[in-house]
Design a protein around this motif. Structure first.
Motif, PDB file in Angstrom:
ATOM      1  N   THR A  47      29.681  -5.064 -15.854  1.00 64.58           N
ATOM      2  CA  THR A  47      30.003  -3.882 -15.371  1.00 64.58           C
ATOM      3  C   THR A  47      29.070  -3.699 -13.941  1.00 64.58           C
ATOM      4  OG1 THR A  47      27.986  -3.142 -16.589  1.00 64.58           O
ATOM      5  CG2 THR A  47      30.361  -3.017 -17.565  1.00 64.58           C
ATOM      6  N   THR A  48      28.393  -4.462 -13.652  1.00 63.11           N
ATOM      7  CA  THR A  48      27.399  -4.471 -12.622  1.00 63.11           C
ATOM      8  C   THR A  48      27.926  -5.325 -11.347  1.00 63.11           C
ATOM      9  OG1 THR A  48      25.751  -3.735 -13.730  1.00 63.11           O
ATOM     10  CG2 THR A  48      25.207  -4.314 -11.406  1.00 63.11           C
ATOM     11  N   GLN A  49      28.037  -4.791 -10.182  1.00 63.15           N
ATOM     12  CA  GLN A  49      28.342  -5.525  -9.073  1.00 63.15           C
ATOM     13  C   GLN A  49      27.308  -5.815  -8.167  1.00 63.15           C
ATOM     14  OE1 GLN A  49      31.707  -4.100  -6.882  1.00 63.15           O
ATOM     15  NE2 GLN A  49      31.653  -5.376  -5.194  1.00 63.15           N
ATOM     16  N   LEU A  50      27.118  -7.088  -7.986  1.00 61.81           N
ATOM     17  CA  LEU A  50      25.786  -7.591  -7.184  1.00 61.81           C
ATOM     18  C   LEU A  50      26.336  -7.434  -5.893  1.00 61.81           C
ATOM     19  CD1 LEU A  50      24.818 -10.493  -9.176  1.00 61.81           C
ATOM     20  CD2 LEU A  50      23.331  -8.461  -8.986  1.00 61.81           C
ATOM     21  N   PHE A  51      25.298  -7.638  -4.771  1.00 58.08           N
ATOM     22  CA  PHE A  51      25.497  -7.697  -3.581  1.00 58.08           C
ATOM     23  C   PHE A  51      26.370  -8.970  -2.911  1.00 58.08           C
ATOM     24  CE2 PHE A  51      22.740  -4.294  -0.837  1.00 58.08           C
ATOM     25  CZ  PHE A  51      22.719  -3.527  -1.896  1.00 58.08           C
ATOM     26  N   THR A  52      27.023  -8.908  -2.392  1.00 54.61           N
ATOM     27  CA  THR A  52      27.462 -10.102  -1.591  1.00 54.61           C
ATOM     28  C   THR A  52      26.570 -10.842  -0.485  1.00 54.61           C
ATOM     29  OG1 THR A  52      28.589  -9.250   0.375  1.00 54.61           O
ATOM     30  CG2 THR A  52      30.103  -9.316  -1.727  1.00 54.61           C
ATOM     31  N   SER A  53      26.829 -12.043  -0.225  1.00 61.53           N
ATOM     32  CA  SER A  53      25.944 -12.844   0.795  1.00 61.53           C
ATOM     33  C   SER A  53      26.028 -11.986   2.106  1.00 61.53           C
ATOM     34  CB  SER A  53      26.188 -14.232   0.779  1.00 61.53           C
ATOM     35  OG  SER A  53      27.566 -14.520   1.079  1.00 61.53           O
ATOM     36  N   THR A  54      27.002 -11.740   2.409  1.00 57.43           N
ATOM     37  CA  THR A  54      27.435 -10.876   3.700  1.00 57.43           C
ATOM     38  C   THR A  54      26.592  -9.414   3.767  1.00 57.43           C
ATOM     39  OG1 THR A  54      29.559 -11.662   4.263  1.00 57.43           O
ATOM     40  CG2 THR A  54      28.935  -9.664   5.330  1.00 57.43           C
ATOM     41  N   GLU A  55      26.612  -8.790   2.484  1.00 64.45           N
ATOM     42  CA  GLU A  55      25.778  -7.568   2.536  1.00 64.45           C
ATOM     43  C   GLU A  55      24.162  -7.937   2.463  1.00 64.45           C
ATOM     44  OE1 GLU A  55      28.858  -4.874  -0.193  1.00 64.45           O
ATOM     45  OE2 GLU A  55      27.563  -6.491  -1.260  1.00 64.45           O
ATOM     46  N   LEU A  56      23.815  -8.884   1.661  1.00 61.14           N
ATOM     47  CA  LEU A  56      22.438  -9.398   1.854  1.00 61.14           C
ATOM     48  C   LEU A  56      21.980  -9.667   3.161  1.00 61.14           C
ATOM     49  CD1 LEU A  56      22.094 -11.300  -1.296  1.00 61.14           C
ATOM     50  CD2 LEU A  56      21.166  -8.958  -0.974  1.00 61.14           C
ATOM     51  N   GLU A  57      22.845 -10.220   4.011  1.00 63.07           N
ATOM     52  CA  GLU A  57      22.695 -10.814   5.428  1.00 63.07           C
ATOM     53  C   GLU A  57      22.537  -9.422   6.324  1.00 63.07           C
ATOM     54  OE1 GLU A  57      24.956 -12.643   8.882  1.00 63.07           O
ATOM     55  OE2 GLU A  57      25.135 -13.870   7.182  1.00 63.07           O
ATOM     56  N   VAL A  58      23.371  -8.578   6.004  1.00 63.22           N
ATOM     57  CA  VAL A  58      23.187  -7.289   6.970  1.00 63.22           C
ATOM     58  C   VAL A  58      22.074  -6.567   6.608  1.00 63.22           C
ATOM     59  CG1 VAL A  58      24.398  -5.042   7.387  1.00 63.22           C
ATOM     60  CG2 VAL A  58      25.597  -7.219   7.302  1.00 63.22           C
ATOM     61  N   LEU A  59      21.575  -6.537   5.110  1.00 60.48           N
ATOM     62  CA  LEU A  59      20.522  -5.859   4.906  1.00 60.48           C
ATOM     63  C   LEU A  59      19.235  -6.577   5.146  1.00 60.48           C
ATOM     64  CD1 LEU A  59      19.567  -3.306   3.252  1.00 60.48           C
ATOM     65  CD2 LEU A  59      19.352  -4.679   1.330  1.00 60.48           C
ATOM     66  N   ASN A  60      19.149  -7.736   5.377  1.00 57.27           N
ATOM     67  CA  ASN A  60      18.184  -8.519   6.064  1.00 57.27           C
ATOM     68  C   ASN A  60      18.178  -8.172   7.605  1.00 57.27           C
ATOM     69  OD1 ASN A  60      15.971 -10.223   5.449  1.00 57.27           O
ATOM     70  ND2 ASN A  60      17.006 -11.581   6.680  1.00 57.27           N
ATOM     71  N   ASP A  61      19.050  -7.971   8.262  1.00 55.26           N
ATOM     72  CA  ASP A  61      19.236  -7.656   9.660  1.00 55.26           C
ATOM     73  C   ASP A  61      18.466  -6.231   9.870  1.00 55.26           C
ATOM     74  OD1 ASP A  61      20.509  -9.878  10.266  1.00 55.26           O
ATOM     75  OD2 ASP A  61      22.340  -9.072  10.882  1.00 55.26           O
ATOM     76  N   ILE A  62      18.709  -5.404   8.870  1.00 53.69           N
ATOM     77  CA  ILE A  62      18.426  -3.998   8.867  1.00 53.69           C
ATOM     78  C   ILE A  62      16.877  -4.262   8.744  1.00 53.69           C
ATOM     79  CG2 ILE A  62      18.423  -1.710   7.723  1.00 53.69           C
ATOM     80  CD1 ILE A  62      21.374  -2.382   7.319  1.00 53.69           C
ATOM     81  N   ARG A  63      16.293  -4.616   7.731  1.00 55.37           N
ATOM     82  CA  ARG A  63      14.979  -5.206   7.652  1.00 55.37           C
ATOM     83  C   ARG A  63      14.189  -5.465   8.826  1.00 55.37           C
ATOM     84  NH1 ARG A  63      12.605  -9.004   2.926  1.00 55.37           N
ATOM     85  NH2 ARG A  63      14.175 -10.561   4.010  1.00 55.37           N
TER      86      ARG A  63
END
Length: 144
Positions: A47-63
């Motif tokens: 039932t839980t959708q995890l982050f995709t690798s692209t979403e994690l990459e973008v979040l890392n850029d934001i970090r």
């Protein structure tokens, strides 16, 4: 001796550059544990959708983007009373960092461009004042 780095959830913080950076950073550090936890429970896993690798990459850029402002804030607040002597060179340095960052983080280039325009406008106004010249001159002399 290896020191243990304890990571806990953040709570009760004002939303500012640093607190946002710290929350994103904490999430990315805890994400492997979050994945393990979700995968360990079949109910959660289905039932839980995890982050995709692209979403994690973008979040890392934001970090990385937010880390710049967190660092500048930390440098400015290291003094009990931040003065123009400290803050103005930090703004000049921030301008240079953001220009380099625009090429390094193409996903955020539009956001960085808007910020660069605003920062340049602010710095250009400041450069026309006598106090700016005095503060930057004194800052230069101290560095020598």
């Amino acid at each position: 001796m290896l020191l243990e780095h304890v990571v806990v959830l953040l709570r009760d913080v004002d939303t500012r550059w640093s607190s946002t950076f710290l929350m994103v950073n904490c999430f990315l550090e805890l994400y492997p544990a979050i994945e393990c936890f979700i995968h360990s429970d079949p109910k959660l896993s289905s039932t839980t959708q995890l982050f995709t690798s692209t979403e994690l990459e973008v979040l890392n850029d934001i970090r990385e983007y937010l880390y710049t402002f967190h660092s500048i804030q930390e440098l400015a607040s290291a003094e009990k009373t931040p003065t123009l002597l400290i803050v103005l060179p930090l703004y000049e340095g921030l301008l240079e960092i953001l220009e380099l960052m625009r090429d390094r983080l193409p996903n955020l280039s539009q956001v960085i461009d808007v910020l660069l325009d605003q920062l340049r406008e602010y710095i250009n106004k400041a450069r026309t004042t006598c106090i700016y010249a005095l503060a930057m001159g004194k800052s230069f002399l101290i560095m020598l």
